[in-house]
Write an enzyme that holds these catalytic residues in place. Sequence first.
Site, PDB file in Angstrom:
ATOM      1  N   CYS A   1     -59.069  38.217 -61.456  1.00  0.00           N
ATOM      2  CA  CYS A   1     -60.245  39.095 -61.528  1.00  0.00           C
ATOM      3  C   CYS A   1     -60.375  39.629 -62.962  1.00  0.00           C
ATOM      4  O   CYS A   1     -60.361  40.831 -63.216  1.00  0.00           O
ATOM      5  CB  CYS A   1     -60.123  40.236 -60.519  1.00  0.00           C
ATOM      6  SG  CYS A   1     -61.692  41.087 -60.200  1.00  0.00           S
TER       7      CYS A   1
ATOM      8  N   CYS B   1     -65.492  40.858 -51.014  1.00  0.00           N
ATOM      9  CA  CYS B   1     -65.912  41.368 -52.322  1.00  0.00           C
ATOM     10  C   CYS B   1     -67.414  41.618 -52.389  1.00  0.00           C
ATOM     11  O   CYS B   1     -68.225  40.686 -52.278  1.00  0.00           O
ATOM     12  CB  CYS B   1     -65.497  40.392 -53.420  1.00  0.00           C
ATOM     13  SG  CYS B   1     -65.965  40.931 -55.078  1.00  0.00           S
TER      14      CYS B   1
ATOM     15  N   CYS C   1     -59.862  33.490 -55.609  1.00  0.00           N
ATOM     16  CA  CYS C   1     -59.591  34.879 -55.236  1.00  0.00           C
ATOM     17  C   CYS C   1     -59.130  34.993 -53.783  1.00  0.00           C
ATOM     18  O   CYS C   1     -59.812  34.516 -52.871  1.00  0.00           O
ATOM     19  CB  CYS C   1     -60.845  35.721 -55.457  1.00  0.00           C
ATOM     20  SG  CYS C   1     -60.673  37.427 -54.901  1.00  0.00           S
TER      21      CYS C   1
ATOM     22  N   GLU D   1     -44.116  50.131 -68.619  1.00  0.00           N
ATOM     23  CA  GLU D   1     -45.428  50.719 -68.340  1.00  0.00           C
ATOM     24  C   GLU D   1     -46.050  51.314 -69.604  1.00  0.00           C
ATOM     25  O   GLU D   1     -47.254  51.186 -69.824  1.00  0.00           O
ATOM     26  CB  GLU D   1     -45.302  51.794 -67.256  1.00  0.00           C
ATOM     27  CG  GLU D   1     -45.120  51.248 -65.865  1.00  0.00           C
ATOM     28  CD  GLU D   1     -46.285  50.391 -65.423  1.00  0.00           C
ATOM     29  OE1 GLU D   1     -47.450  50.803 -65.653  1.00  0.00           O
ATOM     30  OE2 GLU D   1     -46.059  49.307 -64.880  1.00  0.00           O
TER      31      GLU D   1
ATOM     32  N   CYS E   1     -63.318  33.515 -59.304  1.00  0.00           N
ATOM     33  CA  CYS E   1     -63.684  33.928 -57.937  1.00  0.00           C
ATOM     34  C   CYS E   1     -63.343  32.852 -56.900  1.00  0.00           C
ATOM     35  O   CYS E   1     -63.059  33.169 -55.743  1.00  0.00           O
ATOM     36  CB  CYS E   1     -65.169  34.273 -57.865  1.00  0.00           C
ATOM     37  SG  CYS E   1     -65.620  35.709 -58.890  1.00  0.00           S
TER      38      CYS E   1
END
Length: 350
Positions: free
Chosen positions: A195, A211, A205, A37, A202
Amino acid sequence: MDGDRFARPLLAWFDRHGRHDLPWQHPRTPYRVWLSEIMLQQTQVATVIPYFLRFVGRFPTLPDLAAASTDEVMAHWAGLGYYARARNLHAAARRCVELHAGDLPRDFDALRALPGIGRSTAAAILSQAWGDRFAILDGNVKRVLARWHGVHGWPGTPAVEKQLWALAEAHVATVPEGRLADYTQAQMDFGATLCRRARPACGECPVSSGCTALREGLVEALPTPRPGKALPEREAVALLLENARGELLLQRRPPTGIWASLWTLPQADTETELRAWFERQIEGDYDAADDLPLIVHTFSHYRLHLQPRRLRRATPRPGVGDNGDQRWVSRTDLASLGLPAPIRRLLDSL
């Protein structure tokens, strides 16, 4: 919030297309999750993987990292950039040894109290390492939520960020038990691969039906970009000094600021300052130094134009020797020190 429109289809997409073979997932331990992370902040997965493998090869456990020297940690981080991350990682490891018996604490407030761990990073560690129900809000998630919910305004402003946190928490509440680690990874993978900031896919997606940005033709406009600001330009000069044995003179940068705690060439903002330093430290003719190719390096808040100069067979003045923050280094020892990436590239080119 209806999890059937966002969380569940996102998890179904992740099961088929998500990244399941990242090195910090096998084995998935709190230490490896935390390290990944921190490395992934401001840095893409493909760049991080070789650094992660080398880092855990040398520091396989949190106590190993805590026991290492600053030079060793910085040498294994050098080239990854944003060096405050490495300093905070090292300091946090030592604090875990002091306060938490050498382990990362499974507690949100205790994690946030460690250097370099903010709200989203603490949540990502808890959700991925232990499957705890916490929402994350990194750059990918901000972009996804701003588009899906049609949130206007730059996400860096407190009001917009507060709104996005509320949406992130509402979504995570709908995630089925036992899928928190997958959902956290799914959001990051989705933002990184579909995205995307530019040219989002798209048509592929899994949550396009809900959306707002797609429905209202705002995909390219959201999230609202940061208000424009010209990047300041700065100039500096540096000296690459070699002694008769071919050793290079390096200085350790201060513990705060640009390239903090890394080893680099003697450097000054002006020619006058560097010349004055040279005359105190080195015998010889400053003007005999040869110009090397200009280094242009962009930091987050300015662009640096660094002019390096090279002087061979440099001799220290009597009484001037190595100390904790300045030393002559053989080329074979360069690999053991943390050097800024542009300086290492310069030295490698010679």
